[in-house]
Structure formats: structure tokens, C-alpha cells
Design a protein around this motif. Structure first.
Motif, PDB file in Angstrom:
ATOM      1  N   GLY A 113      37.794  39.664  49.801  1.00  0.00           N
ATOM      2  CA  GLY A 113      38.939  39.858  48.927  1.00  0.00           C
ATOM      3  C   GLY A 113      39.425  38.587  48.268  1.00  0.00           C
ATOM      4  O   GLY A 113      40.452  38.584  47.590  1.00  0.00           O
ATOM      5  N   GLU A 114      38.700  37.474  48.459  1.00  0.00           N
ATOM      6  CA  GLU A 114      39.077  36.226  47.804  1.00  0.00           C
ATOM      7  C   GLU A 114      38.712  36.276  46.326  1.00  0.00           C
ATOM      8  O   GLU A 114      37.892  37.086  45.892  1.00  0.00           O
ATOM      9  N   SER A 115      39.318  35.377  45.555  1.00  0.00           N
ATOM     10  CA  SER A 115      39.022  35.334  44.127  1.00  0.00           C
ATOM     11  C   SER A 115      37.590  34.874  43.893  1.00  0.00           C
ATOM     12  O   SER A 115      36.989  34.189  44.733  1.00  0.00           O
ATOM     13  N   MET A 116      37.057  35.234  42.735  1.00  0.00           N
ATOM     14  CA  MET A 116      35.707  34.819  42.392  1.00  0.00           C
ATOM     15  C   MET A 116      35.610  33.296  42.293  1.00  0.00           C
ATOM     16  O   MET A 116      34.584  32.699  42.635  1.00  0.00           O
ATOM     17  N   GLN A 117      36.694  32.661  41.855  1.00  0.00           N
ATOM     18  CA  GLN A 117      36.706  31.199  41.766  1.00  0.00           C
ATOM     19  C   GLN A 117      36.566  30.569  43.145  1.00  0.00           C
ATOM     20  O   GLN A 117      35.807  29.612  43.333  1.00  0.00           O
ATOM     21  N   ASN A 118      37.281  31.098  44.131  1.00  0.00           N
ATOM     22  CA  ASN A 118      37.177  30.559  45.489  1.00  0.00           C
ATOM     23  C   ASN A 118      35.777  30.740  46.062  1.00  0.00           C
ATOM     24  O   ASN A 118      35.240  29.841  46.732  1.00  0.00           O
ATOM     25  N   LEU A 319      38.049  43.542  49.040  1.00  0.00           N
ATOM     26  CA  LEU A 319      38.246  43.428  47.596  1.00  0.00           C
ATOM     27  C   LEU A 319      39.327  44.388  47.121  1.00  0.00           C
ATOM     28  O   LEU A 319      40.075  44.094  46.179  1.00  0.00           O
ATOM     29  N   PHE A 320      39.451  45.548  47.793  1.00  0.00           N
ATOM     30  CA  PHE A 320      40.379  46.592  47.356  1.00  0.00           C
ATOM     31  C   PHE A 320      41.813  46.369  47.826  1.00  0.00           C
ATOM     32  O   PHE A 320      42.687  47.191  47.544  1.00  0.00           O
ATOM     33  N   GLY A 379      48.071  46.798  52.257  1.00  0.00           N
ATOM     34  CA  GLY A 379      47.580  46.960  50.896  1.00  0.00           C
ATOM     35  C   GLY A 379      46.229  47.633  50.895  1.00  0.00           C
ATOM     36  O   GLY A 379      45.420  47.436  51.787  1.00  0.00           O
ATOM     37  N   GLY A 380      45.972  48.459  49.893  1.00  0.00           N
ATOM     38  CA  GLY A 380      44.700  49.158  49.833  1.00  0.00           C
ATOM     39  C   GLY A 380      44.716  50.183  48.733  1.00  0.00           C
ATOM     40  O   GLY A 380      45.505  50.096  47.797  1.00  0.00           O
ATOM     41  N   LEU A 381      43.855  51.172  48.839  1.00  0.00           N
ATOM     42  CA  LEU A 381      43.787  52.217  47.838  1.00  0.00           C
ATOM     43  C   LEU A 381      45.034  53.084  47.902  1.00  0.00           C
ATOM     44  O   LEU A 381      45.618  53.293  48.970  1.00  0.00           O
ATOM     45  N   THR A 382      45.442  53.618  46.753  1.00  0.00           N
ATOM     46  CA  THR A 382      46.682  54.379  46.633  1.00  0.00           C
ATOM     47  C   THR A 382      46.377  55.818  46.264  1.00  0.00           C
ATOM     48  O   THR A 382      45.480  56.082  45.454  1.00  0.00           O
TER      49      THR A 382
END
Length: 425
Positions: A113-118, A319-320, A379-382
Motif C-alpha cells: 500500500g506504499e506509494s509508487m515513489q517509495n 493497495l486498497f 480503511g478498505g473497500l466500501t
């Protein structure tokens, strides 16, 4: 000087001024490869972390990329034929990125779930390089796995096998899958207006999925606008239309279950879906008779499978857990990769991927919630809006009543159902 000539001269001056400004503001490339990235082979995350985990700590390897080294190698073999060959300068400062490294980078992005930059910094590659790697590998994962690990049944015998498993595991006859939809939260796409803006006040695409009795996805529809409801997405999907037109290959109505009588095969869904001969939904309202409450309990027990499947998906592929910063078409690629990876791991290494206590358990009506729910709280899918029509024909009403009577009969009742609905009520 006439007016036309003056305008031409003015336009030429503006173009020259713009070109000069671009030259002044253009970024000067300081190096071909950043000095930090030049040490990828010694200090990049794949070489310094994953390679060591493979040999000394397999459990940590699982936490890092969601699979053991042996399963990782098996996955790599399956997807390598679908990985594009990218032209790459192989030199001391820019060594080749292997397919194993590309796969590990992608799995870490999906799992963490980290950013693509990280992720790019951890693996010591450029941001654009990481972006292209992740898109390529996600597409290869889908292409390499979907035919074997997520093939939707299309023949009566295949659907009947799913129904048999559902009845054996969850005491619900003629059920060919549990269906539900979720919002996948994402950053607002450029120039999209309100196209992806949903009623819960964020931008999203919809993941509609049907799940078998073993928490595996058998059908997914990904990419509908977040403004749509479950019922709306379902009715417009190819799968929904095939069920409506009776072209999905379902078995004919049978009386194969003793005491049930002749009944068609169907999905189970919540109030967001229409009541049809191929779709069972609960009775609406709160002040219900005992037979309707038992029916709703038994349907809810079967439908819990899809809720748990989504829970496993989010807990393993984090990621979600926050808005995905990507174009809608790339969010679709990421999601497709995650759902087919879920099926692959649920099939090949379920004891590790989904261990005891990770999912909800229902023993004689006593439900113990799985540990995946912690991730949903963070946090997750809604859920999708409950917006389906409650209109249905007399024939379909009769079918639901037939099933409700079966759950009260000696042939169809389970010993704990009355106590369960009494406690719920």
C-alpha cells in the motif's frame, strides 16, 4: 506596414518568446542514472532484502510479497511468457532488471500500500521505470493466471459442482455463488468531472464479484463508474446480461436435493440486487415472520463468503486501504492482478495465505469474526449503495417461498437456526 503583416510579425515574436522561455526553464539532466540508483545490485530491496529472506526467513518473505519463495518461483514461470521485453541499456551504471526483480517490485507495491515513489526508491529504480514495470507485470499476472485460476463456469456440470460445494459447506442448496460489489477508492482523475464521484463523496470505480464456496472469485466486473449501484453495474455487466438472457450455461431447474422440490440455480446477493429466478435476495423489512427470518439468516450465512473474500483481498493486498493515485485504467490493471493473485494463492497455498482465524467462522450459528476485519476498520473497500428495484414476478416470489419452506422442513433445517434468528432479532 499593413495590418496582416503586423499580425504576422506579432505572432512570430510571441512564438520566439515562448521558445526562449522554454529553453530557460527546461530542466538540465544532471546524470544518466542517479548515483543512489547506481548501487541497486548491492543495496536495492530485491538484492539486499528479498534474496536474503529466501534463504533465512521464509515467513518474512511471505509478509513482504504475500507468498513463499517456492510459490513466487511458480508464479514467475506462469507469467514470464506474458512479460514484454523492454529495450534496456545494460551497463555498469544501468544493469538489467530481471523478471524476478520486476515481479518482486510489483508484488511489494500491491501488498504494502506504499506509494509508487517509495517502492521505486526502495528498489533503487526511477519512478517512471517502476511505473512501467508495475503496469507490465500486472497485465502479465492477469494474462498468465486467469484461464487456470479464475475461469468462470460456462457449462451446467461446472455450475452444478459449485452448487454442490456450496450446499456441503454452507447448507444452501442450488447456490452457484455469492455476489457483491465494492467501491475502489482512487484519486480524482484529471478532467473527469463527477463521472467517478460516488454518493459517499469520494472518487471510485466499482469491483463487482461473485465468489464460490471456497472464497475464490469466479467472476469479476471491474471499472464501472463509482456513481453506479450494485444492481445497475450488475444489470449492465456481461455476466448479468448472460444470466438475464439465460445464456450463462446454468443447469436446468432440478429436484436433486431431497425435500426441496424443483428449483432453478441462482446467486445469492443482498438488497442491492433484484429478486430473480437466478438471484435470491433477503426479505425486506424488520418485523418478519419466523420463516422469513430463518430464510434471511440462511442466505446471510451463505452470502458471508463474498464478504470474507473481499476482506482477505484487502488484508493481503493493502493497495486498497487508501485512495489509489493512478489513472482509472491503471486502477483496473492493479485490481485484476490482485483478484487473480488471490485465487492463485487461495488455491496453491491457502493454509498460509488464509490461515485459521483469518476469516469468519460460523459454527452452529456462533459467528467468530476473522482478523481481516481489523484491516477494514482501518480503511478498505466500501459498500455500494443499496439501490436495486424490489419489483419481481409472482413466479419468483413463489420460488423464494419454496426455499423458505425447505429451510423449515426436516430435510432442510439446521439445528441451530431458530436460536440464531432469536438472538439476532
Amino acid at each position: 506596414m499593413d495590418m496582416d503583416t503586423a499580425l504576422d510579425v506579432a505572432a512570430a515574436c510571441l512564438l520566439l518568446a515562448a521558445a526562449f522561455q522554454r529553453r530557460r526553464t527546461a530542466r538540465t539532466r544532471r546524470w544518466c542514472v542517479r548515483p543512489y540508483y547506481q548501487h541497486r545490485l548491492e543495496r536495492g530491496s530485491y538484492q539486499s532484502d528479498i534474496v536474503q529472506m529466501r534463504s533465512v526467513d521464509e515467513s518474512l518473505h511471505f509478509k513482504y510479497v504475500r507468498m513463499s519463495p517456492a510459490v513466487f518461483d511458480r508464479l514467475l514461470v506462469l507469467i514470464e511468457p506474458f512479460l514484454p521485453v523492454r529495450r534496456q541499456l545494460n551497463s555498469a551504471t544501468r544493469p538489467e532488471i530481471t523478471n524476478a526483480e520486476r515481479l518482486a517490485l510489483t508484488l511489494r507495491y500491491l501488498a504494502s500500500g506504499e506509494s509508487m515513489q517509495n517502492i521505486a526508491i526502495q528498489f533503487r529504480v526511477g519512478h517512471s521505470t517502476a511505473h512501467h514495470i508495475i503496469i507490465d507485470v500486472c497485465q502479465a499476472i492477469w494474462a498468465g493466471l486467469v484461464d487456470k485460476y479464475m475461469q468462470c463456469p460456462s457449462k451446467p456440470a461446472e455450475w452444478a459442482a459449485v452448487a454442490t460445494d456450496f450446499y456441503a459447506r454452507w447448507n444452501f442448496p442450488h447456490c452457484i455463488g455469492a455476489i457483491d460489489g465494492k467501491h475502489i477508492n482512487m484519486q480524482a482523475p484529471h478532467n473527469s468531472g463527477s463521472s467517478f464521484y460516488n454518493y459517499k463523496n469520494f472518487h471510485s470505480i466499482v469491483l463487482l464479484a461473485a465468489v464460490d464456496a471456497q472464497y475464490r472469485f469466479i467472476m469479476v466486473d471491474i471499472g464501472a463508474s463509482g456513481r453506479e449501484s450494485d444492481g445497475g453495474v450488475f444489470s449492465m455487466s456481461a455476466f448479468g446480461q448472460s444470466l438475464e438472457s439465460a445464456s450463462a450455461g446454468l443447469p436446468d431447474a432440478t429436484d436433486s436435493v431431497p425435500g426441496l422440490g424443483q428449483l432453478p440455480y441462482f446467486m445469492v446477493g443482498d438488497e442491492a440486487f433484484p429478486l430473480r429466478s437466478y438471484m435470491m435476495r433477503p426479505y425486506p423489512g424488520k418485523q418478519l415472520s419466523i420463516d422469513k427470518r430463518i430464510f434471511n439468516y440462511r442466505l446471510s450465512r451463505a452470502r458471508r463468503i463474498v464478504e470474507n473474500a473481499f476482506g482477505i483481498l484487502v488484508a493481503r493486498w493493502r493497495l486498497f486501504r487508501q485512495p489509489i493515485n493512478a489513472k482509472p485504467e491503471n486502477v483496473v490493471h492493479f485490481t485484476k492482478a490482485c483478484v487473480v493473485l488471490h485465487n492463485f494463492l487461495q488455491t496453491e497455498s491457502s493454509a498460509t495465505y488464509c490461515p485459521s482465524g483469518f476469516i469468519d467462522t460460523d459454527v452452529n450459528g456462533r459467528v467468530s469474526e476473522g482478523s481481516w476485519r481489523i484491516d477494514f476498520k482501518n480503511g478498505g473497500l466500501t459498500d455500494i449503495t443499496k439501490a436495486a428495484s424490489n419489483n419481481f414476478t409472482r413466479h419468483v416470489k413463489t420460488l423464494r417461498e419454496q426455499l423458505a419452506r425447505f429451510f423449515l422442513s426436516p430435510a432442510g433445517a439446521v439445528s441451530w437456526q431458530v436460536d440464531a434468528v432469536t438472538e439476532i432479532h
